[in-house]
Design a protein around this motif. Structure first.
Motif, PDB file in Angstrom:
ATOM      1  N   SER A 166      90.465  64.565  10.757  1.00  0.00           N
ATOM      2  CA  SER A 166      91.836  64.140  11.066  1.00  0.00           C
ATOM      3  C   SER A 166      92.215  64.462  12.499  1.00  0.00           C
ATOM      4  O   SER A 166      93.131  63.858  13.059  1.00  0.00           O
ATOM      5  N   SER A 167      91.487  65.409  13.104  1.00  0.00           N
ATOM      6  CA  SER A 167      91.748  65.777  14.501  1.00  0.00           C
ATOM      7  C   SER A 167      90.939  64.949  15.482  1.00  0.00           C
ATOM      8  O   SER A 167      91.071  65.134  16.699  1.00  0.00           O
ATOM      9  N   GLY A 168      90.090  64.075  14.976  1.00  0.00           N
ATOM     10  CA  GLY A 168      89.321  63.207  15.847  1.00  0.00           C
ATOM     11  C   GLY A 168      87.959  63.749  16.236  1.00  0.00           C
ATOM     12  O   GLY A 168      87.263  63.130  17.053  1.00  0.00           O
ATOM     13  N   PHE A 169      87.556  64.869  15.654  1.00  0.00           N
ATOM     14  CA  PHE A 169      86.255  65.445  15.974  1.00  0.00           C
ATOM     15  C   PHE A 169      85.229  65.071  14.896  1.00  0.00           C
ATOM     16  O   PHE A 169      85.586  64.731  13.769  1.00  0.00           O
ATOM     17  N   ASP A 170      83.946  65.157  15.274  1.00  0.00           N
ATOM     18  CA  ASP A 170      82.895  64.901  14.295  1.00  0.00           C
ATOM     19  C   ASP A 170      82.915  65.985  13.224  1.00  0.00           C
ATOM     20  O   ASP A 170      82.920  67.179  13.539  1.00  0.00           O
ATOM     21  N   LYS A 171      82.901  65.567  11.959  1.00  0.00           N
ATOM     22  CA  LYS A 171      82.791  66.556  10.889  1.00  0.00           C
ATOM     23  C   LYS A 171      81.439  67.261  10.950  1.00  0.00           C
ATOM     24  O   LYS A 171      81.339  68.465  10.689  1.00  0.00           O
ATOM     25  N   THR A 172      80.430  66.512  11.261  1.00  0.00           N
ATOM     26  CA  THR A 172      79.086  67.057  11.476  1.00  0.00           C
ATOM     27  C   THR A 172      78.576  66.470  12.780  1.00  0.00           C
ATOM     28  O   THR A 172      78.405  65.254  12.884  1.00  0.00           O
ATOM     29  N   GLY A 173      78.349  67.334  13.756  1.00  0.00           N
ATOM     30  CA  GLY A 173      77.885  66.870  15.054  1.00  0.00           C
ATOM     31  C   GLY A 173      76.419  66.482  15.037  1.00  0.00           C
ATOM     32  O   GLY A 173      75.687  66.782  14.079  1.00  0.00           O
ATOM     33  N   PRO A 174      75.947  65.838  16.087  1.00  0.00           N
ATOM     34  CA  PRO A 174      74.552  65.375  16.137  1.00  0.00           C
ATOM     35  C   PRO A 174      73.535  66.505  16.104  1.00  0.00           C
ATOM     36  O   PRO A 174      72.464  66.347  15.507  1.00  0.00           O
ATOM     37  N   TYR A 175      73.842  67.640  16.706  1.00  0.00           N
ATOM     38  CA  TYR A 175      72.883  68.744  16.711  1.00  0.00           C
ATOM     39  C   TYR A 175      72.716  69.334  15.308  1.00  0.00           C
ATOM     40  O   TYR A 175      71.598  69.596  14.859  1.00  0.00           O
TER      41      TYR A 175
END
Length: 455
Positions: A166-175
């Motif tokens: 909801s904050s616009g960030f990835d829930k799970t990042g690529p790393y």
């Protein structure tokens, strides 16, 4: 048995009560022994005044000669054994197989009445891997293989864990996603090496597991419990879905150094600050690690379930960056890499000079080496805290022995105590999260903890 014993019963005049209330087994002549089974109705036999004398008469003669009292029609559950084989031409009805060691009524798998009773054999079971991507010290995997005739290991990439928050960030990042994919791939290889495999699906676990349970006719789903709010909600959905299909869900605890059931307080009474928690648990005994099974049960033959492909970054909606290849070279996911790093860290700890060394080199666990750098593998469950504790305990014992041989007067502070406290910090945060993870629970007091480097 002499011929007179053949007159024990007349098949033509046998009453319906006699046919239903008792049975005598006449095994094949070639068997080295035979079993004679009778049925006794205790309420009737106890009314017979001469019961004691009749029972004595049964055993007073040679074992190969047995007289059945006239009240045979009222007997239940009396077993007599003969020393000699019973002639096969007796006309008694047999209710068990020719081999008295086999009971045809128990050939089919039975679901245990007590879920904790490993003696009951399940037809098929599912092991749902979550943040426990390992075969060593995995109580969930071992228990399923001990209790079921076939086991289906499963891992689900839940789409709800990916995309934007909801904050616009990835829930799970690529790393993290790349590390997870490598860990799942390594788990599949380790399971295949033990005669099993890993079924991989992209989908919501409550849907995927239910479909697989129906396909293979599973009796139960085995999984480790988690602590966060969303994970606990997911567990509730799994239980609700499986309950409708009469599939049991068995949960285990394996993500902390100290076991949840060993805490000296109820979870709702857990201190909300690290100091109080540490004071209460510091003297607890750490449970022993669980060795991995040499061979795992076969996959269920029913359902013809395909293993499935492990998804790529693109399948999860992620775009790997150009800088990821360099980072991935030093951070390879999986249990195999985790165990190698643990052994390396243990060797470094053993090489440390004892506390009080004049060159001050015992401070080398700080600076660039401030951490054991195994945190990512702990988070994914590629290695358990207990495995780390066991390995470091062995290292400390070897170091103590070496220090005694050197007789240098120093105490072998090789990082064991330091790592122990870091694992206790980790336990504190997981238990406090578990305490407040219920959707209906309100935080009654603030959680207080100072900043500290986690293992």
């Amino acid at each position: 048995m002499d011929p007179n014993t053949q007159a024990l019963e007349n098949p033509e005049t046998k009453s319906s009560e006699e046919q239903n209330s008792h049975a005598i087994v006449a095994p094949h002549d070639t068997l080295p022994f035979a079993t004679l089974s009778l049925s006794i109705s205790l309420p009737k036999i106890l009314q017979t005044p001469s019961l004691e004398s009749k029972i004595q008469s049964l055993f007073s003669r040679h074992p190969s000669k047995v007289k059945v009292p006239t009240q045979a029609s009222s007997l239940a559950h009396l077993s007599l054994s003969t020393a000699a084989p019973v002639p096969s031409k007796l006309s008694f009805k047999s209710t068990i197989s020719a081999n008295p060691l086999q009971n045809p009524l128990s050939l089919g798998p039975r679901r245990p009445l007590d879920p904790n009773n490993g003696a009951g054999i399940r037809r098929a079971a599912i092991v749902w891997f979550r943040n426990d991507l390992r075969v060593n010290d995995n109580e969930c995997l071992n228990t399923a293989n001990n209790e079921a005739m076939s086991v289906l290991p499963v891992y689900c990439f839940d789409p709800r864990d990916y995309g934007k928050s909801s904050s616009g960030f990835d829930k799970t990042g690529p790393y993290r996603a790349s590390f997870l994919i490598e860990s799942v791939s390594d788990l599949r290889k380790n399971l295949q090496a033990k005669g099993s495999d890993l079924v991989v699906r992209i989908g919501q676990p409550e849907t995927v597991l239910l479909e697989l349970a129906k396909a293979i006719g599973a009796d139960a789903v085995y999984a480790h419990r988690e602590v966060s709010h969303d994970e606990v909600k997911g567990e509730d959905k799994i239980e609700s879905a499986m309950k409708e299909e009469n599939v049991e869900v068995k949960y285990f605890w394996g993500s902390t150094l100290y076991h949840l059931d060993d805490l000296p307080f109820k979870l709702e009474d857990m201190p909300s600050n690290y100091g109080g928690f540490k004071e209460k648990v510091q003297g607890l005994e750490v449970r022993k690690t669980i060795e991995a099974l040499d061979q795992l049960k076969n996959l269920p033959s029913r359902g013809d379930v395909e293993a499935g492909d492990i998804p790529s970054m693109a399948d999860l909606g992620l775009n790997p960056s150009a800088t990821m290849s360099q980072a991935n070279a030093s951070m390879v996911g999986g249990e195999t890499e985790a165990l190698q790093r643990l052994q390396k860290f243990a060797a470094e700890c053993q090489a440390q000079p004892p506390k009080g060394a004049k060159d001050g080199s015992n401070e080398s666990i700080y600076g660039a080496n401030f951490s054991c750098k195994i945190s990512p593998w702990l988070a994914m469950g590629c290695i358990s805290p207990r495995s780390m504790f066991d390995e470091l305990k062995k290292t400390a014992a070897r170091t103590i022995s070496a220090s005694s041989n050197r007789n240098d007067g120093g105490s072998p502070d090789t990082g064991m105590n330091w790592l122990m406290f870091e694992l206790m910090w980790r336990d504190f945060f997981r238990f406090i999260t578990k305490k407040y993870s219920s959707a209906n629970r309100q935080i009654e007091a603030p959680v207080t903890a100072c900043t500290g480097a986690l293992a």
